[in-house]
Design an enzyme around this catalytic site. Structure first.
Site, PDB file in Angstrom:
ATOM      1  N   ASP A  67      19.384  28.508  42.325  1.00 16.01           N
ATOM      2  CA  ASP A  67      19.848  27.566  41.306  1.00 16.01           C
ATOM      3  C   ASP A  67      18.752  26.647  40.791  1.00 16.01           C
ATOM      4  O   ASP A  67      17.679  26.543  41.393  1.00 16.01           O
ATOM      5  CB  ASP A  67      21.026  26.734  41.856  1.00 16.01           C
ATOM      6  CG  ASP A  67      20.856  26.370  43.325  1.00 16.01           C
ATOM      7  OD1 ASP A  67      19.713  26.294  43.789  1.00 16.01           O
ATOM      8  OD2 ASP A  67      21.874  26.172  44.004  1.00 16.01           O
ATOM      9  N   ASN A 136      31.223  20.470  50.924  1.00 13.78           N
ATOM     10  CA  ASN A 136      32.469  20.896  50.269  1.00 13.78           C
ATOM     11  C   ASN A 136      32.624  22.424  50.260  1.00 13.78           C
ATOM     12  O   ASN A 136      33.506  22.950  49.603  1.00 13.78           O
ATOM     13  CB  ASN A 136      32.542  20.345  48.840  1.00 13.78           C
ATOM     14  CG  ASN A 136      31.435  20.895  47.937  1.00 13.78           C
ATOM     15  OD1 ASN A 136      30.638  21.730  48.370  1.00 13.78           O
ATOM     16  ND2 ASN A 136      31.385  20.440  46.709  1.00 13.78           N
ATOM     17  N   HIS A 138      30.379  24.656  49.155  1.00 12.38           N
ATOM     18  CA  HIS A 138      29.691  25.417  48.105  1.00 12.38           C
ATOM     19  C   HIS A 138      28.541  26.259  48.664  1.00 12.38           C
ATOM     20  O   HIS A 138      27.947  25.916  49.685  1.00 12.38           O
ATOM     21  CB  HIS A 138      29.230  24.517  46.946  1.00 12.38           C
ATOM     22  CG  HIS A 138      28.055  23.629  47.222  1.00 12.38           C
ATOM     23  ND1 HIS A 138      27.889  22.407  46.611  1.00 12.38           N
ATOM     24  CD2 HIS A 138      26.954  23.771  48.011  1.00 12.38           C
ATOM     25  CE1 HIS A 138      26.750  21.854  47.012  1.00 12.38           C
ATOM     26  NE2 HIS A 138      26.166  22.666  47.860  1.00 12.38           N
ATOM     27  N   GLU A 143      30.738  25.490  43.107  1.00 14.99           N
ATOM     28  CA  GLU A 143      31.580  24.413  43.621  1.00 14.99           C
ATOM     29  C   GLU A 143      33.000  24.929  43.879  1.00 14.99           C
ATOM     30  O   GLU A 143      33.372  26.007  43.390  1.00 14.99           O
ATOM     31  CB  GLU A 143      31.605  23.266  42.598  1.00 14.99           C
ATOM     32  CG  GLU A 143      30.231  22.665  42.299  1.00 14.99           C
ATOM     33  CD  GLU A 143      29.695  21.756  43.419  1.00 14.99           C
ATOM     34  OE1 GLU A 143      29.941  22.034  44.608  1.00 14.99           O
ATOM     35  OE2 GLU A 143      29.014  20.773  43.090  1.00 14.99           O
TER      36      GLU A 143
HETATM   37  C1  F6R Z   1      20.499  24.809  46.955  1.00 13.05           C
HETATM   38  C2  F6R Z   1      21.755  25.397  47.399  1.00 13.05           C
HETATM   39  C3  F6R Z   1      22.828  24.549  47.999  1.00 13.05           C
HETATM   40  C4  F6R Z   1      22.403  23.943  49.341  1.00 13.05           C
HETATM   41  C5  F6R Z   1      23.525  23.084  49.916  1.00 13.05           C
HETATM   42  C6  F6R Z   1      23.127  22.417  51.202  1.00 13.05           C
HETATM   43  O1  F6R Z   1      19.641  25.820  46.456  1.00 13.05           O
HETATM   44  O2  F6R Z   1      21.914  26.556  47.265  1.00 13.05           O
HETATM   45  O3  F6R Z   1      23.977  25.329  48.182  1.00 13.05           O
HETATM   46  O4  F6R Z   1      22.094  24.966  50.249  1.00 13.05           O
HETATM   47  O5  F6R Z   1      23.871  22.099  48.977  1.00 13.05           O
HETATM   48  O6  F6R Z   1      22.128  21.486  50.964  1.00 13.05           O
HETATM   49  P1  F6R Z   1      21.463  20.667  52.151  1.00 13.05           P
HETATM   50  O7  F6R Z   1      20.679  21.624  52.962  1.00 13.05           O
HETATM   51  O8  F6R Z   1      20.562  19.680  51.447  1.00 13.05           O
HETATM   52  O9  F6R Z   1      22.561  20.024  52.913  1.00 13.05           O
END
Ligand code: F6R
Length: 260
Positions: A67, A136, A138, A143
């Site tokens: 992303d 959440n 994702h 989301e």
């Molecule tokens: C970012 C991504 C997100 C993160 C998720 C966890 O490229 O794919 O799904 O893996 O938001 O983020 P952290 O590791 O910062 O808790």
């Protein structure tokens, strides 16, 4: 779904790094799907350390990140382009032209998302997709209530995600509210998915992902449909699993056994 539970976050991170490097050694021209976020920082540190020891080469590897924020140029300090460059790419021998992230600053982000999806497909598809998970549920920026059949597209970020990632932006700066993200079906198309979650804040999401129900309210639960998923957890992230003892019986101390 293979669920490996490790005593510490450090051991869990080491396991995720090892799986990536094993993939690269087994198939030097493999295609990696990469993730960003706090959880991945140590994973990339481990990989850089091993590269510096001469233990692995990325000279023929291609990568596709999950992303990027809409509206951020690659050079923006909070872009995922910058994250990847600083955390990994500038330290290893991967060729810049072989590293791909969605073009967040494209004039037409919708078209850029379609082009990204097409490029993944024409490149041959992802061999190993690294994933984190949001509180959440994702994966990528899919989301809750994302279509389980979604492909790369523009998504609106939830308040939960905006709050979690606010720390990576200057306090006086407005944070993007949209991102281009690989879709759930795009992720499910990878040949192997490796999801790493550490810390108590991920325990609810990890439990929902692994033990269901399968539902768009927890996008990561779609991984239950995938034939080859390795979930790597530390004790804290595994603390809400109903069948924790079963996973530990099958994979004592996170041992990566064939039967799962
Ligand atoms: C970012 C991504 C997100 C993160 C998720 C966890 O490229 O794919 O799904 O893996 O938001 O983020 P952290 O590791 O910062 O808790």
């Amino acid at each position: 779904m293979k669920t490996l539970i490790f005593k510490s976050a450090q051991q869990a991170e080491q396991k995720a790094s090892s799986l990536i490097m094993e993939m690269v050694r087994a198939k030097p021209d493999c295609i990696l799907g990469l993730a960003t976020g706090g959880t991945m920082e140590r994973v990339y540190e481990n990989i850089v350390a091993e590269y510096q020891k001469g233990g692995v080469s990325f000279a023929s590897v291609q990568s596709f990140n999950l992303d990027e924020y809409v509206g951020l140029a690659p050079s923006h300090p909070s872009s995922y382009h910058t994250y990847m460059k600083e955390a990994l790419f500038k330290h290893i021998d991967i060729q810049t032209q072989n590293t791909h992230l969605p073009k967040g600053d494209a004039a037409d982000p919708v078209a850029a998302a379609d082009a990204y999806e097409a490029l993944i497909e024409t490149s041959g598809g992802i061999d190993l997709q690294l994933l984190g998970i949001g509180k959440n549920g994702h994966i990528g920026f899919n989301e809750p209530t994302s279509s389980l059949r979604s492909r790369t597209r523009v998504k609106t970020l939830t308040t939960s995600t905006l709050q979690a990632n606010r720390q990576y932006f200057d306090s006086d700066e407005e944070m993007p509210h949209f991102a281009i993200t690989m879709g759930i079906e795009s992720i499910l198309s990878a040949r192997h998915c490796v999801l790493l979650a550490t810390g108590e804040s991920k325990a609810d999401a990890a439990a929902h992902m692994i033990e269901g129900p399968l539902s768009a309210i927890c996008p990561a639960s779609a991984l239950q449909f995938h034939q080859r998923v390795t979930v790597i957890l530390d004790e804290a992230a595994a603390s809400k699993l109903k069948l924790k003892h079963y996973y530990e019986q099958v994979h004592p101390a996170g041992e990566d056994r064939l039967y799962a």
